[in-house]
Motif scaffolding. Sequence first.
Motif, PDB file in Angstrom:
ATOM      1  N   LEU A   1      -0.077   4.631  -1.636  1.00 30.26           N
ATOM      2  CA  LEU A   1      -0.713   5.725  -0.834  1.00 30.26           C
ATOM      3  C   LEU A   1       0.167   6.784  -0.679  1.00 30.26           C
ATOM      4  O   LEU A   1      -0.622   7.978  -0.702  1.00 30.26           O
ATOM      5  CB  LEU A   1      -1.284   5.177   0.521  1.00 30.26           C
ATOM      6  CG  LEU A   1      -2.708   4.487   0.647  1.00 30.26           C
ATOM      7  CD1 LEU A   1      -2.925   4.053   2.135  1.00 30.26           C
ATOM      8  CD2 LEU A   1      -3.695   5.751   0.511  1.00 30.26           C
ATOM      9  N   TYR A   2       1.159   6.818   0.055  1.00 30.23           N
ATOM     10  CA  TYR A   2       1.908   7.799   0.257  1.00 30.23           C
ATOM     11  C   TYR A   2       2.420   8.865  -0.846  1.00 30.23           C
ATOM     12  O   TYR A   2       2.000   9.788  -0.738  1.00 30.23           O
ATOM     13  CB  TYR A   2       3.224   7.514   1.197  1.00 30.23           C
ATOM     14  CG  TYR A   2       4.293   8.460   1.142  1.00 30.23           C
ATOM     15  CD1 TYR A   2       4.110   9.491   2.262  1.00 30.23           C
ATOM     16  CD2 TYR A   2       5.249   8.771   0.333  1.00 30.23           C
ATOM     17  CE1 TYR A   2       5.019  10.469   2.446  1.00 30.23           C
ATOM     18  CE2 TYR A   2       6.356   9.637   0.557  1.00 30.23           C
ATOM     19  CZ  TYR A   2       6.155  10.403   1.665  1.00 30.23           C
ATOM     20  OH  TYR A   2       7.158  11.574   1.848  1.00 30.23           O
ATOM     21  N   ASN A   3       2.608   8.198  -1.841  1.00 24.07           N
ATOM     22  CA  ASN A   3       2.985   8.962  -3.063  1.00 24.07           C
ATOM     23  C   ASN A   3       1.748   9.723  -3.668  1.00 24.07           C
ATOM     24  O   ASN A   3       1.671  10.498  -3.997  1.00 24.07           O
ATOM     25  CB  ASN A   3       3.700   7.941  -4.209  1.00 24.07           C
ATOM     26  CG  ASN A   3       5.069   7.888  -3.916  1.00 24.07           C
ATOM     27  OD1 ASN A   3       5.497   8.661  -3.104  1.00 24.07           O
ATOM     28  ND2 ASN A   3       5.653   6.803  -4.355  1.00 24.07           N
TER      29      ASN A   3
ATOM     30  N   LEU B   1       1.550   4.291  10.789  1.00 25.29           N
ATOM     31  CA  LEU B   1       1.636   3.014  10.188  1.00 25.29           C
ATOM     32  C   LEU B   1       3.113   2.295  10.162  1.00 25.29           C
ATOM     33  O   LEU B   1       3.305   1.256  10.844  1.00 25.29           O
ATOM     34  CB  LEU B   1       1.779   2.903   8.604  1.00 25.29           C
ATOM     35  CG  LEU B   1      -0.288   2.871   8.065  1.00 25.29           C
ATOM     36  CD1 LEU B   1      -0.286   3.226   6.737  1.00 25.29           C
ATOM     37  CD2 LEU B   1      -0.454   1.324   8.333  1.00 25.29           C
TER      38      LEU B   1
ATOM     39  N   THR C   1       0.500  18.233  -3.086  1.00 25.06           N
ATOM     40  CA  THR C   1       1.572  19.232  -3.391  1.00 25.06           C
ATOM     41  C   THR C   1       1.272  20.530  -4.085  1.00 25.06           C
ATOM     42  O   THR C   1       1.658  21.549  -3.690  1.00 25.06           O
ATOM     43  CB  THR C   1       2.461  18.324  -4.530  1.00 25.06           C
ATOM     44  OG1 THR C   1       3.269  17.223  -3.834  1.00 25.06           O
ATOM     45  CG2 THR C   1       3.436  19.393  -5.046  1.00 25.06           C
TER      46      THR C   1
ATOM     47  N   THR D   1       0.948  12.490  -1.301  1.00 28.04           N
ATOM     48  CA  THR D   1       1.827  13.727  -1.626  1.00 28.04           C
ATOM     49  C   THR D   1       1.658  14.420  -2.924  1.00 28.04           C
ATOM     50  O   THR D   1       1.554  15.654  -2.668  1.00 28.04           O
ATOM     51  CB  THR D   1       3.395  13.092  -1.619  1.00 28.04           C
ATOM     52  OG1 THR D   1       3.461  12.142  -0.500  1.00 28.04           O
ATOM     53  CG2 THR D   1       4.218  14.351  -1.711  1.00 28.04           C
ATOM     54  N   LEU D   2       1.393  13.632  -3.968  1.00 32.16           N
ATOM     55  CA  LEU D   2       0.812  14.241  -5.185  1.00 32.16           C
ATOM     56  C   LEU D   2      -0.316  15.080  -5.195  1.00 32.16           C
ATOM     57  O   LEU D   2      -0.526  16.171  -5.710  1.00 32.16           O
ATOM     58  CB  LEU D   2       0.431  13.221  -6.457  1.00 32.16           C
ATOM     59  CG  LEU D   2       1.671  12.638  -7.497  1.00 32.16           C
ATOM     60  CD1 LEU D   2       1.217  11.837  -8.000  1.00 32.16           C
ATOM     61  CD2 LEU D   2       2.183  13.866  -8.045  1.00 32.16           C
TER      62      LEU D   2
ATOM     63  N   THR E   1       0.768  -1.058  -0.010  1.00 35.00           N
ATOM     64  CA  THR E   1       0.124   0.046  -0.008  1.00 35.00           C
ATOM     65  C   THR E   1       0.754   1.121   0.055  1.00 35.00           C
ATOM     66  O   THR E   1       0.480   2.576   0.235  1.00 35.00           O
ATOM     67  CB  THR E   1      -1.064  -0.195   1.251  1.00 35.00           C
ATOM     68  OG1 THR E   1      -0.103  -0.453   2.310  1.00 35.00           O
ATOM     69  CG2 THR E   1      -1.930  -1.120   0.974  1.00 35.00           C
TER      70      THR E   1
ATOM     71  N   MET F   1       0.972  21.132   0.823  1.00 37.04           N
ATOM     72  CA  MET F   1       0.671  20.456   1.905  1.00 37.04           C
ATOM     73  C   MET F   1       1.399  19.172   1.913  1.00 37.04           C
ATOM     74  O   MET F   1       1.024  18.052   2.840  1.00 37.04           O
ATOM     75  CB  MET F   1      -0.775  20.290   2.301  1.00 37.04           C
ATOM     76  CG  MET F   1      -1.735  21.711   2.638  1.00 37.04           C
ATOM     77  SD  MET F   1      -1.034  22.381   3.987  1.00 37.04           S
ATOM     78  CE  MET F   1      -1.341  24.209   3.623  1.00 37.04           C
ATOM     79  N   ALA F   2       2.305  18.897   1.212  1.00 38.59           N
ATOM     80  CA  ALA F   2       2.922  17.610   0.963  1.00 38.59           C
ATOM     81  C   ALA F   2       3.545  17.010   2.454  1.00 38.59           C
ATOM     82  O   ALA F   2       3.380  15.874   2.453  1.00 38.59           O
ATOM     83  CB  ALA F   2       4.166  17.779  -0.031  1.00 38.59           C
ATOM     84  N   PRO F   3       4.112  17.714   3.103  1.00 41.22           N
ATOM     85  CA  PRO F   3       4.351  17.009   4.385  1.00 41.22           C
ATOM     86  C   PRO F   3       3.181  16.361   5.193  1.00 41.22           C
ATOM     87  O   PRO F   3       3.617  15.492   5.914  1.00 41.22           O
ATOM     88  CB  PRO F   3       5.020  18.276   5.112  1.00 41.22           C
ATOM     89  CG  PRO F   3       5.086  19.464   4.454  1.00 41.22           C
ATOM     90  CD  PRO F   3       4.401  19.207   3.277  1.00 41.22           C
TER      91      PRO F   3
END
Lengths: 218, 194
Positions: free
Chosen positions: B36-38, B60, B45, B41-42, B33, B49-51
């Motif tokens: 999810l993070y990418n 997790l 961005t 982030t996308l 999974t 608010m990417a952080p």
Amino acid sequence: MNPTILLILVLFVGVEISFTSVIWANVIIIAISVLVMLRHRAPILSYVRLLLVPLIPAVGIWFSIRYFSTAQSVHFAWVMATRIYAYAFLGGLFTFSTTTEKTLASLEQNAHIPTTFVYGMLGAFNFVPKIRSEVKIIRASAQMRGIDLHFWSPRLLFKSIVAALNWSENLAEAMTSHGFTENAPRTHRTVIRIPWWNYVVTVISIVGLQAILFSPLK
Amino acid sequence: MQQKAAHSNRWHLRDVILITITSIFMGIIFFVTGFLYNGLTLALTPLGMAPFANDILLGLWTMAGPLAAFMLQKVGAATIGELLASAVEAIIGGQWGPSTLISGFVQGFGSELGFTFTLYRRYDMASLSLSALTTAIVTFAWDLVRSGYAAYHPWMIVALFITRFISMWVFGALLVSAVTKLLDRSHLLDRRHA
């Protein structure tokens, strides 16, 4: 290089660039990593992966720092973006310089990590293919009963842990019955030594890094 | 009593194997999974608010610590569990390499503190929540430097911290306690804690 020495060097560099903000240091670290990877004949695809995977986080942090931080500093935005790449390439440098088995063996012999940990991990790593299929089996068997187990489902984790409990008992017993004694002194077929030039490379790298970090380079 | 505590704090082969296999499980579950993070982030961005993607999902990645502490109930279990999990992630993913170990150690140390404050006597929702709080504080201090969080506006820093704590509580306390309740009911761990 000896895996333990290389690991210490890579971790040291990784921590130090976390506390400093010099773009050039990150760029030079990336360049050196590429050179080392070239020497170890890393496949072309691994460079592509190293360039693509950190792309999204790097672009994300660049925009956040550039437009949404208090100083909106262009310099710091580039520091953060190149830092993410420097971490990734340091990882590539390490991965292509050694193997998991060699690293664990060196950690046992050179760093004197207790053998229980080294061989316990080594045993567990050999289970990776079985673990992959177990996750698939658990999810498939749940789907047959019309239940979708997501990664955050406690039941999926619970079932995995039950499998891990059984395997860990069996594997530990198997290893003990093959003569493994927890933390007993062992002899080694391949003795791993630390060649003198490893220390030279380490000292040169660390001194060189300080020279860049505390130079007028930004 | 003293002797019993000293005895149960020894790490046996099966403990190391159990924690490593559990970490591999979690590593694979998270790896599956990881997109999810990418994706997050996308999506975040353009808003700058990417952080937040990191802070929403961080709970997790820090689950291995409290889970190990709960399963083994030993001093150092959270630190070693999280460190092993990060080593597994470094080896399987290979991508972030040894720098994952640094994060793993920081996160494990953070979780460990929560159990240290209860003197390793309580393994329940209270100690899990305390552990989530200490993990959030310790990892946030680290990210102020490492991920440049200190450069953001104060409101954003506060929002990031709150997001992180909620994430750590949901995954590290709520989810871990749900899993351990199932484990308790199965009585599979009784022999290990005896």
